[in-house]
Design a protein around this motif. Structure first.
Motif, short mmCIF file in Angstrom:
data_model
loop_
_atom_site.label_atom_id
_atom_site.label_comp_id
_atom_site.label_asym_id
_atom_site.label_seq_id
_atom_site.Cartn_x
_atom_site.Cartn_y
_atom_site.Cartn_z
N LEU A 15 47.83 66.95 54.66
CA LEU A 15 46.59 66.72 54.74
C LEU A 15 45.86 67.64 55.89
O LEU A 15 44.80 68.16 56.05
CB LEU A 15 46.19 65.27 54.66
N ASN A 18 45.79 71.28 55.13
CA ASN A 18 44.66 71.55 54.07
C ASN A 18 44.14 69.98 53.47
O ASN A 18 44.74 69.69 52.73
CB ASN A 18 45.40 72.27 52.93
N GLY A 19 43.27 69.72 53.99
CA GLY A 19 42.38 68.30 53.52
C GLY A 19 41.71 68.41 52.14
O GLY A 19 41.42 67.33 51.75
N ARG A 20 41.89 69.67 51.68
CA ARG A 20 41.25 69.49 50.34
C ARG A 20 42.15 69.70 49.03
O ARG A 20 41.77 69.90 47.97
CB ARG A 20 40.38 70.88 50.20
N LEU A 21 43.53 69.33 49.52
CA LEU A 21 44.75 69.30 48.65
C LEU A 21 44.07 68.27 47.45
O LEU A 21 43.75 67.26 47.60
CB LEU A 21 45.99 68.90 48.92
N THR A 22 44.55 68.51 46.25
CA THR A 22 44.24 67.55 45.20
C THR A 22 45.46 66.44 45.06
O THR A 22 46.41 66.75 46.11
CB THR A 22 44.47 68.02 43.67
N ASN A 23 45.42 65.22 44.70
CA ASN A 23 46.40 64.33 44.86
C ASN A 23 47.66 64.82 44.48
O ASN A 23 48.66 64.44 44.85
CB ASN A 23 45.91 62.84 44.34
N GLU A 25 48.61 67.74 43.96
CA GLU A 25 49.16 68.98 44.68
C GLU A 25 50.01 68.28 45.93
O GLU A 25 51.08 68.76 46.21
CB GLU A 25 48.23 69.87 45.19
N TYR A 53 37.65 63.37 57.06
CA TYR A 53 37.82 64.60 56.43
C TYR A 53 36.56 65.25 56.67
O TYR A 53 35.28 64.97 56.69
CB TYR A 53 38.12 64.63 54.86
N ARG A 54 36.82 66.74 57.42
CA ARG A 54 35.50 67.61 57.55
C ARG A 54 35.89 69.09 57.50
O ARG A 54 37.21 69.46 57.36
CB ARG A 54 35.27 67.34 58.92
N ALA A 55 34.89 69.82 57.40
CA ALA A 55 35.06 71.32 57.36
C ALA A 55 35.21 71.76 59.00
O ALA A 55 34.37 71.18 59.59
CB ALA A 55 34.05 71.95 56.72
#
Length: 160
Positions: A15, A18-23, A25, A53-55
């Motif tokens: 995470l 890459n905090g945007r991974l789908t569950n 993935e 989580y943030r950009a």
């Protein structure tokens, strides 16, 4: 305090990358099925291990080309003074980080601004107005040699 096992550390490692991974993935990467993976992520969030989580925004791209590291020394360390200083630091939007220090200086703050002129204005109108400041020392960064990086969570994640 919650305990974090090896699987949790792998989840946190992924995470942080890459905090945007789908569950799905994330589950595939850490060797779990989706349901237990999601339960672990939710537990890590509830326990405060995952704070949010943030950009990550490129400062220069949005016109914030000056980074200054500023050390602050207080004239007094009375509780009310320290509270007032910290409240003021949190209220200045251009201060993106502030750390309480041990040693010769009391605080280290990171400031981002669009220009040296804006930094000077911020110094004059905001920093110098903080009560009980004895001194301010500024160092400007010319380049970033290592951006904000994931936390090192142990050897098992470093080998991946």
């Amino acid at each position: 305090m919650t305990s974090v096992d090896g699987i949790d550390k792998r989840i946190l490692h992924e995470l942080q990358q890459n905090g945007r991974l789908t569950n799905q993935e994330l589950a595939d990467r850490v060797g779990l099925s989706p349901s237990p993976c999601l339960r672990r992520v939710r537990h890590l969030e509830q326990q405060g291990v995952i704070e949010g989580y943030r950009a990550v925004v490129a400062p220069k791209v949005v016109g914030l080309s000056i980074t200054a590291f500023v050390r602050l020394r207080l004239a007094t360390h009375e509780g009310a003074t320290v509270d007032a200083v910290e409240q003021r630091l949190r209220a200045i939007p251009h201060i993106v980080e502030a750390h309480l220090l041990a040693g010769d200086w009391d605080y280290l703050v990171r400031i981002v601004t669009p220009s040296f002129a804006e930094y000077e204005r911020l110094l004059r109108e905001h920093l110098r107005a903080i009560p009980s400041l004895a001194s301010i020392d500024t160092t400007f960064a010319f380049a970033e040699t290592k951006p904000l990086s994931p936390l090192p969570l142990g050897e098992e994640t470093a080998r991946r």
